[in-house]
Design an enzyme around this catalytic site. Structure first.
Site, mmCIF file in Angstrom:
data_model
loop_
_atom_site.group_PDB
_atom_site.id
_atom_site.type_symbol
_atom_site.label_atom_id
_atom_site.label_comp_id
_atom_site.label_asym_id
_atom_site.label_seq_id
_atom_site.Cartn_x
_atom_site.Cartn_y
_atom_site.Cartn_z
ATOM 1 N N LEU A 101 0.817 -1.109 0.020
ATOM 2 C CA LEU A 101 0.035 -0.094 0.023
ATOM 3 C C LEU A 101 0.877 1.155 -0.019
ATOM 4 C CD1 LEU A 101 -2.829 -0.903 2.711
ATOM 5 C CD2 LEU A 101 -2.860 -0.671 0.182
ATOM 6 N N ASP A 102 0.447 2.301 -0.666
ATOM 7 C CA ASP A 102 1.355 3.460 -0.777
ATOM 8 C C ASP A 102 1.476 4.014 0.552
ATOM 9 O OD1 ASP A 102 1.510 3.014 -3.521
ATOM 10 O OD2 ASP A 102 -0.045 4.496 -4.109
ATOM 11 N N TYR A 103 2.519 4.903 0.662
ATOM 12 C CA TYR A 103 2.789 5.770 1.798
ATOM 13 C C TYR A 103 1.465 6.396 2.183
ATOM 14 C CZ TYR A 103 5.211 9.188 4.745
ATOM 15 O OH TYR A 103 5.691 9.909 5.716
ATOM 16 N N THR A 105 -1.556 5.714 1.495
ATOM 17 C CA THR A 105 -2.901 4.798 1.317
ATOM 18 C C THR A 105 -3.021 4.031 2.553
ATOM 19 O OG1 THR A 105 -2.577 4.742 -1.108
ATOM 20 C CG2 THR A 105 -4.070 3.250 0.067
#
Length: 234
Positions: A101-103, A105
């Site tokens: 998961l993105d930073y 997100t």
């Protein structure tokens, strides 16, 4: 794992007695006698005690974590930013995240020490569905929704058809849920950008039929037996 702890974890004897066995030359790592309790034992090392092979069968652990904003989906970060490993430090087993998961997100992240399951879930060929709730700026018109459902170009790659549901229209934006079966880098953000909208907040709320529910941000829970079997069936 330290050698003396490894021997104890294998059920051979206590850690203190393991120290004695090591000191007396009764222990070998990869065929070499070791007389210090400190060396680390890796998964590919062969440990023998009194000429007999000993092995530690690590208990399989399956967790659902609600990843907070501002955490890296990694076990370690070179820039010393917070990593998701820090949120499960009280788990004795060494678990790792499944996928990323993105930073910025948040939401559902599976963590486990079951490498086989992790590889299957993360492999793009299996098309495991993932559902995200996005708060966006820009008009999410019916035409833009249809484009997202059909597939959009996100920079030389046309996405697979997605399921899109508008939860709420706002004056200058909307809240929508989107289900995708791929995992390209920043894919959901790029998809909305491709139709002229910008994602302001993004949360993964489900993986297949496994839902985040009311799990608090930064907290985790162990998966139930039925949830584990479901993930294995995907």
């Amino acid at each position: 794992m330290r050698l003396n702890r490894y021997i104890a974890a294998a059920g051979i004897t206590s850690r203190r007695k393991a120290d004695e066995l090591i000191k007396n030359g009764n222990v070998k790592i990869n065929g070499v006698v070791v007389k210090e309790p400190g060396p680390s034992v890796g998964p590919d090392d062969r440990v023998e005690v009194n000429g007999k092979l000993v092995q530690v069968t690590e208990k399989k652990v399956y967790l659902m974590l609600n990843k907070p904003n501002g955490y890296i989906t990694s076990m370690k970060d070179q820039a010393d930013r917070p990593v998701v490993r820090e949120l499960v430090e009280d788990i004795p087993e060494r678990v790792f995240p499944v996928g990323r998961l993105d930073y910025n997100t948040t939401g559902l992240l599976i963590m486990t020490n079951d490498g086989e399951l992790a590889n299957r879930l993360a492999h793009p060929s299996h098309h495991v569905p993932k559902t995200y709730r996005a708060e966006i700026s820009g008009v999410l018109s019916p035409e833009r929704v249809r484009a997202l459902r059909k597939g959009v170009d996100i920079g030389g790659y046309v996405t697979r058809p997605a399921k899109v549901k508008v939860i709420k229209h706002r004056e200058k934006g909307a809240i929508a849920e989107i289900e995708i079966t791929e995992g390209k880098n920043r894919q959901v953000r790029k998809m909305f950008s491709a139709v002229g909208c910008k994602v302001m907040k993004l949360e993964r709320v489900a993986m297949g039929e496994l839902y985040l529910g009311r799990l608090a941000s930064g907290h985790y829970r162990k998966l139930t037996r039925s949830e584990i079997e479901y993930l294995k069936s995907l």
